[in-house]
Design an enzyme around this catalytic site. Structure first.
Site, short mmCIF file in Angstrom:
data_model
loop_
_atom_site.label_atom_id
_atom_site.label_comp_id
_atom_site.label_asym_id
_atom_site.label_seq_id
_atom_site.Cartn_x
_atom_site.Cartn_y
_atom_site.Cartn_z
N THR A 1 0.89 -1.05 -0.08
CA THR A 1 -0.13 -0.17 0.15
C THR A 1 0.85 1.31 0.15
OG1 THR A 1 0.02 -0.16 2.47
CG2 THR A 1 -1.93 -1.03 1.22
N LYS B 1 -5.04 18.43 38.19
CA LYS B 1 -5.38 17.01 38.18
C LYS B 1 -6.24 16.76 39.68
CE LYS B 1 -1.00 15.10 39.99
NZ LYS B 1 0.00 13.78 39.36
N THR C 1 -1.02 -2.59 5.25
CA THR C 1 -1.32 -1.41 6.12
C THR C 1 -2.35 -0.67 5.47
OG1 THR C 1 0.94 -1.53 6.98
CG2 THR C 1 -0.19 0.55 7.21
N CYS D 1 5.09 21.54 36.41
CA CYS D 1 6.34 21.00 35.78
C CYS D 1 6.34 21.08 34.31
CB CYS D 1 6.65 19.64 36.31
SG CYS D 1 6.94 19.53 38.09
N PRO E 1 -5.64 9.14 25.93
CA PRO E 1 -6.29 10.29 25.43
C PRO E 1 -7.14 11.20 26.35
CG PRO E 1 -6.51 8.45 23.87
CD PRO E 1 -6.01 7.95 25.11
N ARG F 1 9.85 -6.32 11.73
CA ARG F 1 10.81 -5.28 11.56
C ARG F 1 11.83 -5.84 10.62
NH1 ARG F 1 12.84 -3.97 17.12
NH2 ARG F 1 12.59 -6.39 17.43
N LEU G 1 -0.12 7.85 28.37
CA LEU G 1 -0.69 7.37 26.95
C LEU G 1 -2.11 7.11 27.07
CD1 LEU G 1 2.47 5.00 25.68
CD2 LEU G 1 1.69 7.37 24.99
#
Length: 436
Positions: free
Chosen positions: A86, A324, A124, A268, A260, A160, A258
């Site tokens: 692709t 937070k 892909t 900081c 969303p 890979r 990680l």
């Protein structure tokens, strides 16, 4: 199992050889005779450590052969892996011509077959491609319905170059995008030899995972390079810095952060990112990744504001104000910034945060409220019921308190969730998650 692999390129050649090595009977399919003939002679079509030996073993054992005859391959297999290319078009868009052609040829061959055949896409492809292009092509040319007359799944590959065989036998993750259970069952049977438990998700999710992985890998490389450039200019060994960073598997090399959600803030991250960018400028080192990180954070703020504005309502209830939960720290809180923008544009706001009660604040936080947020201080309430009575729209920025609110409010008033208070809930009707 009887398997056909379409495409004798990098992924297809490695997959076909490894599947044959696992004991399956494999037919590798490619229209190019310059790939078919060498493979049948035991010669790898690509350079990959260890692949020549696997191919030769497969040919000798007669578990592996190659052909250009699509009909022969479909008639001689129960499951097909599609591993064709692709490539990018000149404008950057994805060229789906090869996967479309493969789907049409496979579908035409399935039309002549009496048994249930499974088609598993490994190429892909962007999210939605299976639904909009591949399934219609298979159904049109086969004359059958997906999931009934034949099976479909999406199975992204993570091989890979130069370590592909090792990656095949020791996968970091196995993802199956499910359309029908029969095809997933076949895939599960194939993968019983692996220690990794397959994750079964929707086809769109599986398509997105592949792109997310590659974008993340590219981002990590560019981030490490940028840090290395800054370090070199400052007379520091960038490898030593990154080695220490990678040693922290609790926060740095982990799933921490990680998720969303809303913009980052606090005492900081924004401060130190600005300082590092400034120091890099003094050293005349460009920082496109760090610059984009700040811009991406600003985009989340703009996104949250736009979601509120899109409701057309003016009375807004905000749950949470600190950067937070379980803290009273307001320094560079993205919720403070959002409240400021809404207030400045004339929205009628009420704010509830159990940790931000002006009468109980002391020290730096009290001084911050008095000097920076005197107008917002008057909008804070000690009672969440006041926010419930006031608001036409709720902005949920504190998970614990928002969960209480969800138990109270279910009357169709818009809920804009910045923290994912319920993992089972996605945007729809009156509920909108910022990025889910």
């Amino acid at each position: 199992m009887q398997i056909s692999v379409f495409g004798i390129g990098y992924v297809g050649a490695v997959s076909a050889a490894c599947l044959a090595n696992d004991g399956h009977n494999v037919i590798a399919v490619d229209p190019n005779p310059q790939k078919v003939e060498p493979l049948n002679a035991g010669v790898s079509p690509i350079v990959e450590p260890g692949l020549d030996g696997l191919i030769q073993d497969g040919i000798r054992s007669k578990r592996l052969k190659a052909t250009s005859d699509v009909r022969e391959a479909i008639q001689g297999s129960d499951l097909s892996f599609v591993c064709v290319g692709t490539p990018s078009r000149p404008n950057g868009s994805l060229d789906t011509g090869f996967v479309t052609a493969a789907a049409e040829e496979i579908g035409a061959a399935i039309r002549e077959k009496n048994s249930f055949h499974s088609v598993v896409m490994r190429s892909t492809i962007l999210p939605g491609t299976m639904e909009s292009i591949i399934l219609p092509a298979l159904e049109r040319t086969s004359g059958r319905q997906a999931g009934v007359g034949f099976g479909v799944a999406y199975y992204p590959e993570f091989l890979r170059e130069s370590t592909a065989i090792a990656d095949y036998y020791d996968p970091g993750a196995i993802i199956f995008g499910r359309h029908d259970q029969a095809t997933v069952d076949r895939l599960l049977e194939l993968h019983k030899i692996f220690k990794v438990e397959p994750r079964i998700v929707s086809i769109r999710t599986a398509e997105a995972v592949k792109y997310t992985n590659n974008a993340w890998h590219a981002l990590k490389i560019s981030f490490a390079n940028e840090v290395g450039n800054i370090c070199k200019a400052a007379g520091i060994d960038g490898h030593a810095v990154m080695d220490v960073l990678c040693a922290d598997t609790r926060l740095n090399i982990s799933k921490a952060y990680l998720k969303p959600g809303f913009a980052f803030g606090g005492s900081c991250l924004p401060k130190d990112l600005r300082a590092l960018r400034f120091a890099a400028r003094k050293l005349e080192v460009p920082t496109p990744v760090l610059d984009a990180t700040m811009e991406a954070n600003e985009e989340q703020l703009r996104r949250a504001y736009s979601m509120v504005a899109a409701t057309g309502k003016r009375r807004i209830g905000i749950i949470g104000l600190s950067f937070k939960p379980e803290t009273d720290d307001l320094r560079e809180s993205p919720l403070v910034e959002l409240a400021e923008r809404l207030f400045g544009r004339g929205y009628d706001i009420r704010i509830y945060d159990p940790n931000i009660q002006v009468s109980k604040l002391t020290g730096a936080n009290l001084q911050f409220v008095r000097s920076h947020l005197p107008h917002l201080a008057s909008l804070l309430t000690a009672n969440i019921d006041e926010v419930v009575d006031h608001a036409e729209v709720f902005v949920l920025g504190n998970r614990a308190e928002a969960a209480r609110l969800m138990d109270v409010v279910d009357d169709g008033r818009p809920l804009i969730d910045l923290v994912r208070i319920d993992q089972t809930r996605c945007s729809g009707d009156f509920y909108q998650g910022i990025c889910w």
